[in-house]
Write an enzyme that holds these catalytic residues in place. Structure first.
Site, mmCIF file in Angstrom:
data_model
loop_
_atom_site.group_PDB
_atom_site.id
_atom_site.type_symbol
_atom_site.label_atom_id
_atom_site.label_comp_id
_atom_site.label_asym_id
_atom_site.label_seq_id
_atom_site.Cartn_x
_atom_site.Cartn_y
_atom_site.Cartn_z
ATOM 1 N N ASP A 284 37.866 42.989 34.041
ATOM 2 C CA ASP A 284 37.886 41.690 34.706
ATOM 3 C C ASP A 284 39.279 41.494 35.300
ATOM 4 O O ASP A 284 39.917 42.465 35.686
ATOM 5 C CB ASP A 284 37.506 40.578 33.721
ATOM 6 C CG ASP A 284 36.802 39.411 34.397
ATOM 7 O OD1 ASP A 284 37.452 38.729 35.212
ATOM 8 O OD2 ASP A 284 35.616 39.171 34.125
ATOM 9 N N HIS B 158 39.484 43.170 38.331
ATOM 10 C CA HIS B 158 39.159 42.213 39.387
ATOM 11 C C HIS B 158 40.418 41.671 40.067
ATOM 12 O O HIS B 158 40.351 40.666 40.780
ATOM 13 C CB HIS B 158 38.332 41.058 38.820
ATOM 14 C CG HIS B 158 36.970 41.483 38.362
ATOM 15 N ND1 HIS B 158 36.047 40.590 37.840
ATOM 16 C CD2 HIS B 158 36.354 42.697 38.354
ATOM 17 C CE1 HIS B 158 34.938 41.249 37.521
ATOM 18 N NE2 HIS B 158 35.107 42.532 37.817
#
Length: 485
Positions: free
Chosen positions: A268, A291
């Protein structure tokens, strides 16, 4: 960063502190009730302060080693065999170190120490935390059932905390054993279970975290909440690219937090900066997979505090879903986020190098199948960009504003974004848009600068014009200068 992961963190920090908190140190092997966020964030600094110089010293290099008492957890019964539960031994050593009248060090020597959820709580003697030296490996239980609260290792109500590892052998490891929990992502979405943060700092002032490795978190790897003046230096955080909601470092309701010279590759956000964050710097850090480096998500909950002063500088972002990102929820309550500087950044094969997303929603709950939509490109003369100009044009592309899909049943974000600077960003990307600015249609983005942005598509020969800038919503004063993408 998932909404439910944020929920778990907010749940942690909103729980009331235990009313019988003692004036001296105490600990908990079952994660004592964490403190709540104070009603107001500290006043924002007038200017971004530089990250402080940091040097982590091992006990051998301390200026006065004889002045510090060593509290070795193995002297309290801890066994480094990888299977014996060591919570009580760790707490006994912590309590003695915390109550020692002079300098003290809590030492975890070489070995693999199995330990369940635990809290190291202050205040300590003379309001000074023991130094925590990790030379071995700490291993968490693999089952989520072992975690009644959303943290594995918590440091709370401490002044001058130093958490450091072995600088020469690189054996200082926190292994959260998250592989089993990743298979239960639906459990998180249904609010039936919580995924603990590996290390969380709550109400810590003047902290230094250095030379440790965090591996395979069940949820976030590190959280810094309601804290001030904390430096994270030389930290390695790693988890597979497809491990859900395993943010590297999450910051919320904190001031003067500095992440420097670290390597973060997770499933993430490498770094996520939440509400109430003031004067945050990320410097000389490598990110990927993951991310990207994100501000947000913002606006999911009512009464969120503003974000002021974020600087991301001299970073390399490699193979990530996003590069640098600001994200807010649609239909959010009103708040503000301002003064962002993203500069001197290298992007390598990044999907969305520069993105503002004020329609952030990781699941389908934000839209309805009954919503009516409008889509298609429109000309730059349309009024949803209220002020737009380019200096020293080097852009070899056709400028389009994409309406995308505006769902009539969705309310726009009310988080006000302003004073945002993207400077000296170069590298490669692999999607249609090198730069995507999806602003609120109700509260315009203001004062966005794109200066010296040079991004090349990984398959540039297949794209006419070399790439795209996509803009949606309302903007006041967008400047693009000396850029090519």
């Amino acid at each position: 960063m998932s909404d439910l992961a944020v929920f778990a963190t907010l749940l942690l920090i909103s729980t009331a502190e235990a009313s019988n908190s003692r004036s001296h140190a105490c600990g908990s092997a079952h994660a004592a009730s964490p403190p709540r966020i104070t009603s107001s964030a500290p006043a924002p600094a007038p200017a971004l302060a530089p990250a402080p110089a940091f040097s982590a010293e091992s006990p051998e290099n301390d200026p006065a080693p004889d002045a510090a008492m060593i509290f070795d957890v193995t002297m309290y019964g801890a066994v480094g065999d990888g299977k014996t539960e060591n919570g009580m031994a760790f707490l006994a050593a912590w309590d003695d170190a915390c109550n020692h009248p002079g300098k003290s060090t809590l030492l975890v020597p070489n070995g693999t120490f199995f330990i369940g959820p635990i809290s190291f709580i202050g205040p300590c003697q003379n309001n000074q935390s023991p130094k925590v030296e990790i030379r071995g490996t700490l291993k968490a239980p693999s089952s989520l059932k072992a975690f009644p609260t959303p943290s594995w290792i918590m440091f709370r109500q401490l002044q001058s905390l130093i958490l450091t590892g072995e600088t020469t052998t690189n054996t200082s490891l926190f292994d959260a054993q998250g592989e089993e929990s990743w298979r239960h992502a639906d459990c998180r979405h249904k609010l039936k279970c919580q995924f603990p943060t590996s290390i969380i700092l709550v109400n810590v002032t003047n902290g230094n975290i250095s030379n440790i490795t965090l591996k395979n978190g069940k949820g976030f790897h590190m959280g810094i909440i309601n804290s001030d003046n904390v430096t994270v230096h030389g930290v390695n955080i790693t988890a597979p690219w497809n491990s859900p909601n395993t943010d590297g470092v999450h910051i919320g309701y904190s001031t003067n937090i500095h992440i420097t010279s670290s390597t973060i590759g997770v499933g993430d956000d490498c770094v996520s900066i939440g509400p109430g964050s003031i004067n945050i710097t990320v410097f000389n850090t490598k990110c990927g997979p993951g991310h990207g480096i994100s501000v947000g998500s913002l606006g999911k909950y009512s009464a969120e505090k503003d974000v002021v002063g974020v600087r991301v500088k001299n970073c390399t972002i490699n193979g990530t879903q996003n590069g640098v990102r600001i994200k807010t929820w649609p239909g959010s309550p009103a708040s503000k986020a301002s003064s962002f500087w993203f500069e001197d950044i290298v992007m390598i094969n990044v999907s969305n190098p520069i993105i503002i997303d004020q329609e952030y929603c990781p699941w389908s709950t934000c839209t309805s199948s009954k919503c009516k939509g409008l889509s298609g490109p429109v000309d730059t003369t349309m009024g949803n960009v209220l002020s737009y100009h380019i200096h020293k044009q080097k852009i070899s592309l056709t400028l389009l504003i994409y309406c995308s899909y505006f769902f009539l049943c969705a309310q726009p974000s009310l988080v006000k974004l302003s004073d945002i600077h993207f400077t000296n960003i170069r590298g490669t990307f692999n999607t249609k848009s090198a730069v995507a600015l999806m602003c609120s249609s109700s509260v315009p983005c203001e004062d966005i600068q794109l200066l010296n942005i040079n991004l090349t598509h990984t398959m540039a020969s297949s794209l006419q014009g070399g790439g795209h800038l996509s803009v949606k919503g309302a903007l006041h004063r967008l400047e693009i200068n000396g850029s090519s993408f």
